[in-house]
Motif scaffolding. Structure first.
Motif, short mmCIF file in Angstrom:
data_model
loop_
_atom_site.label_atom_id
_atom_site.label_comp_id
_atom_site.label_asym_id
_atom_site.label_seq_id
_atom_site.Cartn_x
_atom_site.Cartn_y
_atom_site.Cartn_z
N UNK A 215 7.92 -19.63 3.62
CA UNK A 215 6.61 -19.09 3.98
C UNK A 215 6.69 -17.58 4.24
N UNK B 298 7.29 -15.67 1.07
CA UNK B 298 6.05 -15.66 0.28
C UNK B 298 5.11 -14.57 0.78
N UNK B 299 4.97 -14.51 2.10
CA UNK B 299 4.06 -13.51 2.69
C UNK B 299 4.60 -12.10 2.41
N UNK C 187 6.41 -11.17 -0.04
CA UNK C 187 6.20 -10.88 -1.47
C UNK C 187 4.75 -10.49 -1.74
N UNK C 188 3.82 -11.17 -1.08
CA UNK C 188 2.40 -10.79 -1.21
C UNK C 188 2.22 -9.33 -0.80
#
Lengths: 249, 154
Positions: free
Chosen positions: A37, A40-41, A43-44
């Motif tokens: 998680x 992912x954040x 990477x965003x």
């Protein structure tokens, strides 16, 4: 440098450093799903910063690319808020940082979606979809920490004490923002700050957390003035490009 | 005459190879600029989707193989949405084991139960809001017990 370029760099620098810092958790998360998680954040954030740097490079128009802007500027040229530079510390502080940042981004992008600048509007609409996920996720954790055990709540309160005075730096203005606001290109950072505080107040009531009354906020952000943590994070970020100039994958 | 969209349908999504970039809604248009030059307009999906780089390379490679000069243009607006995914692509995703996003779900999708792509049960639970790629989250079926991916509504 034009005010629009500076504002674009402020958005790019914030997300770049936020992403770089958060990526330090990669492979070290408390359990697999959380590790994924957080990365992912992160990477965003990097994706959003890449888009803003591309736009800034286009505005500057001297042949520099998004990579030059991300990797080859010196400390004083970065216009990010001091807030994003703060260390992760424990998991409560990391998630509190993400929570504060995505509440800021949520309001920012909701407003920027209506920008008269077509590129800002598109990037804001796109990023907002991602930020809503971050918001739901960090809110879940705020609830877990605040209603969990005495230990988890005290860690959250300690984190709050550590980073609260830096939250205002997100709303500090780059040169001539007033002018961009009047042209309908960007929302007013002052109005965003007020809106943000009332959102936090509402959420904090839900978390059963005391809203910090301290008004003092650290100064100097958006002018190239940084915390002592910044030099170190920049060293790590720029190492490859400084050691092997022009290297690519 | 050469059907450009049909040709571009040969480019699969690098991360979910059962669907292609046309039915995903990434290709917004393609036209001949001259006798052998083709412009392909693509719209990026997630801000940081790493597949976008290889998609561009794959398009260029395919067109060159067909003796065409490629020109790939990135269009930022209107922004990409999973609503552009064709029904056929959704069905392919389901058959592949990924629950597809429903059309027009918008933000309400967070509260809609996700159907298990294997047994069709709606009795499922979220394992993780974030998954193996930016576009997916992880679920598990409470009836057949299989874990599965959900392609997020975007």
């Amino acid at each position: 440098m034009k005010s629009l370029t500076k504002y674009t760099l402020k958005l790019a620098d914030d997300t770049l450093i936020m992403g770089q810092r958060l990526a330090e958790w990669c492979g070290k998360g408390p359990y697999l799903e959380e590790d994924i998680a957080l990365t992912n954040i992160a990477l965003d954030y990097l994706g959003q910063s890449n888009n803003f740097y591309k736009y800034a490079a286009q505005l500057i128009g001297d042949g520099k690319t998004e990579d030059d802007l991300a990797f080859l500027r010196v400390e004083k040229e970065y216009l990010n808020a001091q807030f994003v530079e703060l260390p992760n510390e424990d998991y409560a502080q990391t998630l509190l940082k993400v929570y504060f940042f995505c509440t800021y981004q949520k309001l920012l992008y909701e407003n920027l979606s209506k920008s008269s600048d077509e590129m800002f509007s598109a990037l804001a609409q796109k990023s907002l979809k991602e930020v809503k996920y971050h918001y739901t996720h960090s809110k879940t954790w705020m609830n877990v920490f605040s209603t969990g055990t005495d230990e988890s709540k005290s860690r959250l309160e300690k984190a709050l004490e550590n980073i609260w005075e830096y939250t205002g730096s997100l709303f500090d203005e780059t040169e001539d923002e007033e002018n961009l606001f009047e042209l309908g290109i960007i929302p007013s950072s002052k109005a965003l700050f007020t809106e943000w505080k009332s959102l936090i107040k509402k959420d904090f009531a839900e978390f059963n957390l005391e809203f910090p009354e301290a008004e003092f906020m650290q100064k100097g952000s958006r002018k190239g003035i940084h915390t002592e943590y910044f030099g170190f994070i920049l060293c790590e970020l720029q190492y490859m490009q400084r050691t092997y100039p022009g290297c690519t994958w | 005459m050469l059907n450009l969209l049909e040709l571009l349908s040969q480019v699969p999504d690098p991360e979910i190879p059962v669907i292609n970039i046309v039915e995903l809604g990434i290709v917004r248009g393609a036209k001949m600029l001259s006798e052998d030059e083709v412009e392909v307009i693509i719209t990026p999906t997630y801000s940081a989707c790493p597949a976008m780089f290889s998609i561009e390379e794959d398009i260029i490679k395919l067109l060159k193989e067909n003796n065409l000069k490629p020109k790939v243009t990135t269009q930022m607006f209107p922004i990409w949405t999973t609503d552009w995914m064709t029904d056929e692509a959704r069905e392919k995703l389901r058959a592949y084991g990924i629950t597809p996003p429903e059309k027009g779900e918008g933000e309400s999708h967070l509260h809609i139960p996700k159907k298990c792509p294997r047994c069709g049960s709606e009795n499922t639970k979220e394992l993780s809001r974030f998954g193996s790629t930016l576009c997916k989250s992880s679920f598990q079926c409470n009836d057949c017990l299989e874990p599965f991916d959900y392609f997020k509504c975007h």
